[in-house]
Design a protein around this motif. Structure first.
Motif, short mmCIF file in Angstrom:
data_model
loop_
_atom_site.label_atom_id
_atom_site.label_comp_id
_atom_site.label_asym_id
_atom_site.label_seq_id
_atom_site.Cartn_x
_atom_site.Cartn_y
_atom_site.Cartn_z
N MET A 36 7.13 118.81 -16.15
CA MET A 36 6.79 119.88 -15.19
C MET A 36 7.64 121.11 -15.49
SD MET A 36 6.89 119.81 -11.00
CE MET A 36 8.68 119.74 -10.94
N SER A 37 6.99 122.26 -15.55
CA SER A 37 7.70 123.50 -15.85
C SER A 37 8.56 123.94 -14.67
CB SER A 37 6.69 124.60 -16.20
OG SER A 37 7.35 125.84 -16.33
N PHE A 38 9.76 124.43 -14.99
CA PHE A 38 10.64 124.94 -13.93
C PHE A 38 10.05 126.18 -13.27
CE2 PHE A 38 13.97 127.99 -12.73
CZ PHE A 38 14.64 127.25 -11.76
N TRP A 39 9.33 126.99 -14.09
CA TRP A 39 8.86 128.27 -13.57
C TRP A 39 7.49 128.14 -12.89
CZ3 TRP A 39 12.39 131.79 -13.08
CH2 TRP A 39 13.47 131.81 -13.96
N ASN A 40 7.46 128.50 -11.63
CA ASN A 40 6.24 128.55 -10.82
C ASN A 40 6.34 129.78 -9.93
OD1 ASN A 40 7.69 127.86 -8.32
ND2 ASN A 40 7.87 125.80 -9.21
N PRO A 41 5.31 130.11 -9.15
CA PRO A 41 5.39 131.34 -8.33
C PRO A 41 6.65 131.44 -7.47
CG PRO A 41 3.15 130.52 -8.34
CD PRO A 41 3.97 129.51 -9.09
N LEU A 42 7.10 130.32 -6.90
CA LEU A 42 8.29 130.37 -6.04
C LEU A 42 9.55 130.65 -6.84
CD1 LEU A 42 9.64 130.05 -3.30
CD2 LEU A 42 9.70 127.57 -3.67
N THR A 43 9.75 129.92 -7.94
CA THR A 43 10.96 130.15 -8.74
C THR A 43 10.93 131.53 -9.40
OG1 THR A 43 9.93 128.97 -10.60
CG2 THR A 43 11.41 127.71 -9.17
N CYS A 44 9.74 132.02 -9.75
CA CYS A 44 9.64 133.35 -10.37
C CYS A 44 10.02 134.45 -9.39
CB CYS A 44 8.21 133.58 -10.90
SG CYS A 44 7.84 132.72 -12.43
N ILE A 45 9.51 134.38 -8.17
CA ILE A 45 9.84 135.42 -7.19
C ILE A 45 11.32 135.34 -6.84
CG2 ILE A 45 9.37 134.12 -5.06
CD1 ILE A 45 8.33 137.74 -5.62
N THR A 46 11.89 134.12 -6.81
CA THR A 46 13.31 133.96 -6.52
C THR A 46 14.15 134.54 -7.66
OG1 THR A 46 12.86 131.93 -5.27
CG2 THR A 46 15.13 132.30 -5.99
#
Length: 402
Positions: free
Chosen positions: A1-11
């Motif tokens: 599973m990739s660490f980067w998703n919409p939540l982690t990107c906006i954070t």
């Protein structure tokens, strides 16, 4: 599973901009938070720590592209105070002359030395605001020229390095001359308060209807109307699309008009509690193009970035100084007003206050010095950054790739 998703990107983006603001405050605003953020984004992209699509993956950039920019410009229109503009009409004229000086330099000497595309895409960011930068970066990205979008972001990031020293020097020089002449020993003449006839046709919003949803709904309705009107003026056959009344200018005008008639409250976004997220969304639209910039291409941009800013600074101070003298202002005060396009609020207020406080005053002299200089700097910055730069960017953008 990739660490980067919409939540982690906006954070991640929030962390970058927060660090930028902290570092900027350490320099007392001398170095823009946007410049710090750009450096951090570049470091992240080049090292592979940040994904190239971190801003778009967040989803907020799509929201801003679809309607956020229209909302923000409409809100800016509600901030325009016509009474202040008329009362300080000489300041307004000088501020607009600074935009003319930028256009003159970029269309002539700037294009000749650094190339037409570099010069024209730099002009609106030099003239002011983040919104102006977004308009031209959007045009560059639509033309599949991310390197030019990145160039505009760099110009926007470093312009304060020119605006701050010029304005500080000019304000101090003007105050020093007037202080020697005893100008502040007497009451500084102020224009009587001006009140235009009321245009209000809508009653004040009842207290029980002052909700965030209703505030945002009213902005959306006005933005839609402005969009319809602007797009109805499309010039047939224009490529890229151009308008007699650009939609961005239409948003600004309709925000002003509907605030005057009482449908929109002044700074309605602040009242709705939406200002913070919309402002952050605007900032998030800027750094995406930096992901396409290599270290070598960045180095190749340094000379044109500083060269165009230097040429524009010379043009602004010379032309504003000349026109200001014709209007009865000192050349130094006029030059300081002219370079407000590179500052924006609150830098205009901070620089003026620091310049005034660098002198030793007696009695009420300090307050009279503030009353003399501060309105000029605040209104000059508002005219250039808030109003004129948006209109300027809307006019220039279709020309860059035509």
């Amino acid at each position: 599973m990739s660490f980067w998703n919409p939540l982690t990107c906006i954070t991640g983006c929030l962390v970058v901009y927060s660090i930028g603001e902290i570092l900027s405050k350490k320099t007392k605003g001398a170095i823009s938070s946007l410049l710090f953020a750009c450096v951090l984004f570049l470091a992240g992209f080049w090292s592979g720590i940040l994904p190239d699509d971190i801003t778009t993956q967040s989803g907020l950039v799509t929201v801003m592209s679809n309607f956020g920019t229209a909302f923000m410009i409409t809100n800016i229109g509600t901030l325009i105070n016509l009474e202040d503009m008329i009362r300080e009409w000489k300041t307004v004229v000088i501020a607009l002359v600074s935009i003319g000086a930028i256009a003159l330099i970029c269309f002539t000497v700037g294009s000749l030395i650094f190339g037409r595309e570099y010069a024209l895409i730099a002009a609106p960011p030099v003239a002011g605001s983040t919104v102006a930068g977004i308009i031209v970066t959007g045009a560059a990205e639509a033309a599949n020229r991310p390197e030019l979008a990145a160039f505009a972001v760099l110009v926007l990031s470093v312009q304060k390095f020119f605006g701050i020293p010029i304005s500080t020097f000019c304000i101090r020089k003007d105050l020093g001359i007037k202080r020697q002449q005893g100008y502040f020993k007497k009451q500084v003449e102020t224009t009587k308060a001006l009140r235009l006839p009321s245009m209000r046709i809508f009653k004040e919003t009842p207290k029980n209807l002052r909700t965030n949803t209703i505030y945002i709904c009213k902005v959306a309705l006005v933005a839609c109307l402005a969009d319809f009107v602007g797009k109805a003026t499309l010039i047939p056959g224009s490529s890229p699309e151009n308008y007699i009344l650009n939609p961005n200018i239409s948003y600004l005008l309709f925000g002003l008009i509907f605030a005057r008639i009482g449908f929109l409250e002044k700074d309605i976004f602040a009242k709705s509690g939406s200002s913070g997220i919309i402002t952050f969304g605007l900032l998030l639209m800027l750094p995406g193009s930096l992901a396409q910039v290599s270290p070598s291409s960045l180095l190749s941009m340094i000379v044109p970035v500083f060269g165009i800013l230097l040429l524009c600074s010379i043009g602004i101070t010379a032309l504003c100084g000349l026109i200001g003298k014709m209007l009865g202002y000192s050349p130094f005060a006029s030059a300081a007003i002219g370079v407000t396009c590179m500052l924006a609020y609150p830098a205009t207020q901070i620089i003026t206050t620091e310049a005034v406080d660098s002198f030793e005053w007696e009695g009420g002299d300090r307050q009279r010095a503030m009353d003399y200089m501060l309105p000029k700097m605040i209104i000059g910055g508002f005219v250039t950054v808030t109003i004129a730069s948006v209109a300027f960017a809307s006019i220039i953008s279709p020309m860059i790739f035509s």
